[in-house]
Design an enzyme around this catalytic site. Sequence first.
Site, PDB file in Angstrom:
ATOM      1  N   GLY A 181       8.231 -12.295   8.197  1.00  0.00           N
ATOM      2  CA  GLY A 181       6.840 -12.291   8.658  1.00  0.00           C
ATOM      3  C   GLY A 181       6.794 -12.460  10.160  1.00  0.00           C
ATOM      4  O   GLY A 181       7.008 -11.521  10.924  1.00  0.00           O
ATOM      5  N   GLY A 182       6.524 -13.680  10.608  1.00  0.00           N
ATOM      6  CA  GLY A 182       6.321 -13.974  12.033  1.00  0.00           C
ATOM      7  C   GLY A 182       7.356 -13.350  12.965  1.00  0.00           C
ATOM      8  O   GLY A 182       7.015 -12.734  13.977  1.00  0.00           O
TER       9      GLY A 182
ATOM     10  N   SER B  69      10.111 -18.067   6.801  1.00  0.00           N
ATOM     11  CA  SER B  69      10.611 -18.655   8.052  1.00  0.00           C
ATOM     12  C   SER B  69      12.038 -18.214   8.381  1.00  0.00           C
ATOM     13  O   SER B  69      12.818 -18.983   8.925  1.00  0.00           O
ATOM     14  CB  SER B  69      10.499 -20.184   8.021  1.00  0.00           C
ATOM     15  OG  SER B  69       9.130 -20.553   7.886  1.00  0.00           O
TER      16      SER B  69
ATOM     17  N   HIS C 154       2.873 -10.063  -3.031  1.00  0.00           N
ATOM     18  CA  HIS C 154       3.086 -11.103  -2.019  1.00  0.00           C
ATOM     19  C   HIS C 154       2.300 -12.358  -2.399  1.00  0.00           C
ATOM     20  O   HIS C 154       1.178 -12.263  -2.914  1.00  0.00           O
ATOM     21  CB  HIS C 154       2.667 -10.611  -0.634  1.00  0.00           C
ATOM     22  CG  HIS C 154       3.169 -11.498   0.457  1.00  0.00           C
ATOM     23  ND1 HIS C 154       2.538 -12.681   0.777  1.00  0.00           N
ATOM     24  CD2 HIS C 154       4.261 -11.420   1.249  1.00  0.00           C
ATOM     25  CE1 HIS C 154       3.237 -13.282   1.739  1.00  0.00           C
ATOM     26  NE2 HIS C 154       4.272 -12.535   2.047  1.00  0.00           N
TER      27      HIS C 154
END
Length: 251
Positions: free
Chosen positions: A235-236, A214, A96
Amino acid sequence: MRKKIVAGNWKMNTTVAEGVELAKGIVAKVNEISKGVTLVVAPPFTHLASVAEVLKDSPVCLSAQNCADQPKGAFTGEVSAEMLKSVGCCYTILGHSERRQYYGETSAKLVKKIALALENGLKVIYCVGEKHEDRSMGNHFDVVSSQISEVLFDLTPEQMKHVVIAYEPVWAIGTGVTATSEQAQEIHAFIRETIAAHFGEKVAEDTTILYGGSCKPSNAKELFACPDIDGGLIGGASLKADDFIAIAQAW
Ligand code: 13P
């Protein structure tokens, strides 16, 4: 045949109790996504045993976010591939950009980590991606090509069956700026060509290549419609069960 995968990288978020709740929320809705889509969740190490328990009768796969570059022994603070397998992981993320940037992850270390992960029966989600300055100088193809050749080219075609590639442009991670579907498709196609040139067309066709950076419910559909984008590393948006499931419904 390559798989469609939506993987959630929780990074260093959630307590164990919150992680268990999140996993339960995902399991509760897994029947709302198409059977052809594999869901993977990658909680922090401390959560793996508890989350494994939640996932055990579900089709959702467990992943780690990293593993050690040594098999076992006096390496304080490290977690081995064998340990990850023993706690129920099917996958580990490796390379990553946050690990490359903040923890000195080099290609040489990643070669060792991938070998150990594969030896221990884990599949690998290998991350590549350029920084903003690489793209603005037009170097993104070279950067990604080196990240692939330095780390994956000593694997056998058989081993490559267990490797998923995640293209995550660093400038799109956690910034709200997503690569356009044209930008993403262009580099995904390039990644597949790079794999084909070394391992042959068949291996390249069968390699799952995920987009990350994103990615959210509102843009997943357009990204996943591209011919060389086989899903996402999220991710988020993977920290909310509803958003994660909505992304997996994008096909
Ligand atoms: P965001 O989805 O938060 O941009 O993170 C992407 C990522 O780094 C997944 O590994």
